[in-house]
Design a protein around this motif. Sequence first.
Motif, short mmCIF file in Angstrom:
data_model
loop_
_atom_site.label_atom_id
_atom_site.label_comp_id
_atom_site.label_asym_id
_atom_site.label_seq_id
_atom_site.Cartn_x
_atom_site.Cartn_y
_atom_site.Cartn_z
N UNK A 184 -8.88 41.72 -20.85
CA UNK A 184 -8.81 42.25 -19.49
C UNK A 184 -7.78 43.37 -19.39
N UNK A 185 -6.62 43.18 -20.03
CA UNK A 185 -5.59 44.21 -20.03
C UNK A 185 -6.04 45.46 -20.76
N UNK A 186 -6.78 45.26 -21.83
CA UNK A 186 -7.28 46.39 -22.63
C UNK A 186 -8.30 47.21 -21.84
N UNK A 187 -9.20 46.52 -21.14
CA UNK A 187 -10.27 47.22 -20.43
C UNK A 187 -9.85 47.76 -19.06
N UNK A 188 -8.95 47.05 -18.39
CA UNK A 188 -8.60 47.46 -17.03
C UNK A 188 -7.23 46.88 -16.65
N UNK A 189 -6.19 47.58 -17.06
CA UNK A 189 -4.83 47.08 -16.81
C UNK A 189 -4.51 47.03 -15.32
N UNK A 190 -4.99 48.03 -14.57
CA UNK A 190 -4.69 48.10 -13.14
C UNK A 190 -5.21 46.87 -12.39
N UNK A 191 -6.44 46.49 -12.67
CA UNK A 191 -7.01 45.31 -11.99
C UNK A 191 -6.36 44.03 -12.48
N UNK A 192 -6.10 43.96 -13.79
CA UNK A 192 -5.59 42.73 -14.39
C UNK A 192 -4.19 42.38 -13.92
N UNK A 193 -3.36 43.38 -13.69
CA UNK A 193 -1.97 43.09 -13.29
C UNK A 193 -1.90 42.48 -11.88
N UNK A 194 -3.01 42.57 -11.13
CA UNK A 194 -3.06 41.96 -9.79
C UNK A 194 -3.59 40.53 -9.83
N UNK A 195 -3.95 40.05 -11.03
CA UNK A 195 -4.57 38.73 -11.17
C UNK A 195 -3.63 37.77 -11.89
N UNK A 196 -3.56 36.54 -11.41
CA UNK A 196 -2.75 35.52 -12.09
C UNK A 196 -3.34 35.26 -13.48
N UNK A 197 -2.50 35.18 -14.51
CA UNK A 197 -2.99 34.99 -15.89
C UNK A 197 -3.90 33.78 -16.09
N UNK A 198 -3.80 32.78 -15.20
CA UNK A 198 -4.63 31.58 -15.34
C UNK A 198 -5.90 31.61 -14.49
N UNK A 199 -6.10 32.72 -13.78
CA UNK A 199 -7.30 32.83 -12.94
C UNK A 199 -8.45 33.37 -13.78
N UNK A 200 -9.12 32.46 -14.49
CA UNK A 200 -10.17 32.86 -15.42
C UNK A 200 -11.36 33.53 -14.73
N UNK A 201 -11.71 33.06 -13.54
CA UNK A 201 -12.88 33.61 -12.85
C UNK A 201 -12.72 35.11 -12.63
N UNK A 202 -11.57 35.50 -12.11
CA UNK A 202 -11.36 36.93 -11.83
C UNK A 202 -11.18 37.74 -13.11
N UNK A 203 -10.50 37.15 -14.09
CA UNK A 203 -10.32 37.86 -15.37
C UNK A 203 -11.66 38.08 -16.06
N UNK A 204 -12.50 37.05 -16.05
CA UNK A 204 -13.83 37.18 -16.66
C UNK A 204 -14.63 38.27 -15.96
N UNK A 205 -14.49 38.36 -14.63
CA UNK A 205 -15.24 39.37 -13.89
C UNK A 205 -14.78 40.79 -14.27
N UNK A 206 -13.50 40.98 -14.45
CA UNK A 206 -12.97 42.29 -14.85
C UNK A 206 -13.54 42.71 -16.20
N UNK A 207 -13.52 41.78 -17.15
CA UNK A 207 -14.03 42.08 -18.49
C UNK A 207 -15.54 42.28 -18.45
N UNK A 208 -16.23 41.42 -17.70
CA UNK A 208 -17.68 41.50 -17.61
C UNK A 208 -18.13 42.86 -17.06
N UNK A 209 -17.50 43.32 -15.99
CA UNK A 209 -17.88 44.60 -15.38
C UNK A 209 -17.73 45.73 -16.39
N UNK A 210 -16.63 45.71 -17.15
CA UNK A 210 -16.43 46.77 -18.13
C UNK A 210 -17.47 46.70 -19.25
N UNK A 211 -17.76 45.49 -19.72
CA UNK A 211 -18.72 45.32 -20.81
C UNK A 211 -20.13 45.76 -20.38
N UNK A 212 -20.47 45.56 -19.10
CA UNK A 212 -21.81 45.90 -18.62
C UNK A 212 -21.96 47.36 -18.21
#
Length: 303
Positions: free
Chosen positions: A138-166
């Motif tokens: 998540x940090x690699x693909x979108x640091x700006x979005x990731x720094x607003x997310x709690x490290x244990x919030x998998x749902x939001x982290x997965x969404x950040x990575x998913x959007x970039x991958x798609x």
Amino acid sequence: MNTLNKAIVIAGPTGVGKTKISIDLAKLLNAEIISSDSAQVYKGLNIGTAKISEKEKQGVEHHLIDIVEPIAKYSVGNFEKDVNRILNQNPEKNFMLVGGTGLYINSVTNGLSVLPEADKKTREYLASLDNQTLLELALKYDEEATKEIHPNNRVRLERVVEVFMLTNKKFSELSKKNIKNNNFKFLKIALERNREELYDRINKRVDIMFEESLVKEVENLYKIYGEKLYSLNIIGYNELIDYFNGLSSLEEANYKIKLNSRHYAKRQFTWFKADKEYVWFNLSEVSEEEVVKRVHTLFNIKS
């Protein structure tokens, strides 16, 4: 050249008094009302959502009330599509968006960002990753979005990575690009009251809901829909489900509904105050009749 149609938003916190003003104004303007309440779309959730009765409607056409079963998924995306279909198919009519769900209203007045739908294979892959690997991606693909997310919030982290991958584009960038899918200009009106008065109205409304058999309504719905009803996370329903499950007394449930309703009203107030386009009226200081008169004038002079 396309002309810009006009519509009105009547927003504000729960219990402030949107219904009477919206009905009086709709009759004056020969307007139809589009309910902008995320809970009132559900069939059967009547007392706890303070759903308008047929008598209260006074013949005014209402849209998006009682349109889905409580087991159905209904999101801001569904609302945006449904409202824009109504607006765009009836450009000659006057419409009012009335409710307290700011995110829903905003999706129509300001538009929604276009993000890809969830992809099953991508989700399965991301679910297989440990927390640290997911965070690093998540940090690699979108640091700006990731720094607003709690490290244990998998749902939001997965969404950040998913959007970039798609899309090969950052979630933080796509989420800021709103697309407005209607040709309407909105006069935004927000209602408020002095805090003590609003909170007193909310407390009294909850007591009236109990007198009108809210407990029976929730009990019947819970028997039909079970935990799916709880997953809707609607104030007035979850607190009573906890009571049915022995997690609180009826008195505690009543108190929690009032408390959670007051907290929700405070969050609604903060949301609408953040949008500087709203014209505010304090119903502790000005009469409902005066508000209707002034909004009617504003609507007629705003181009």
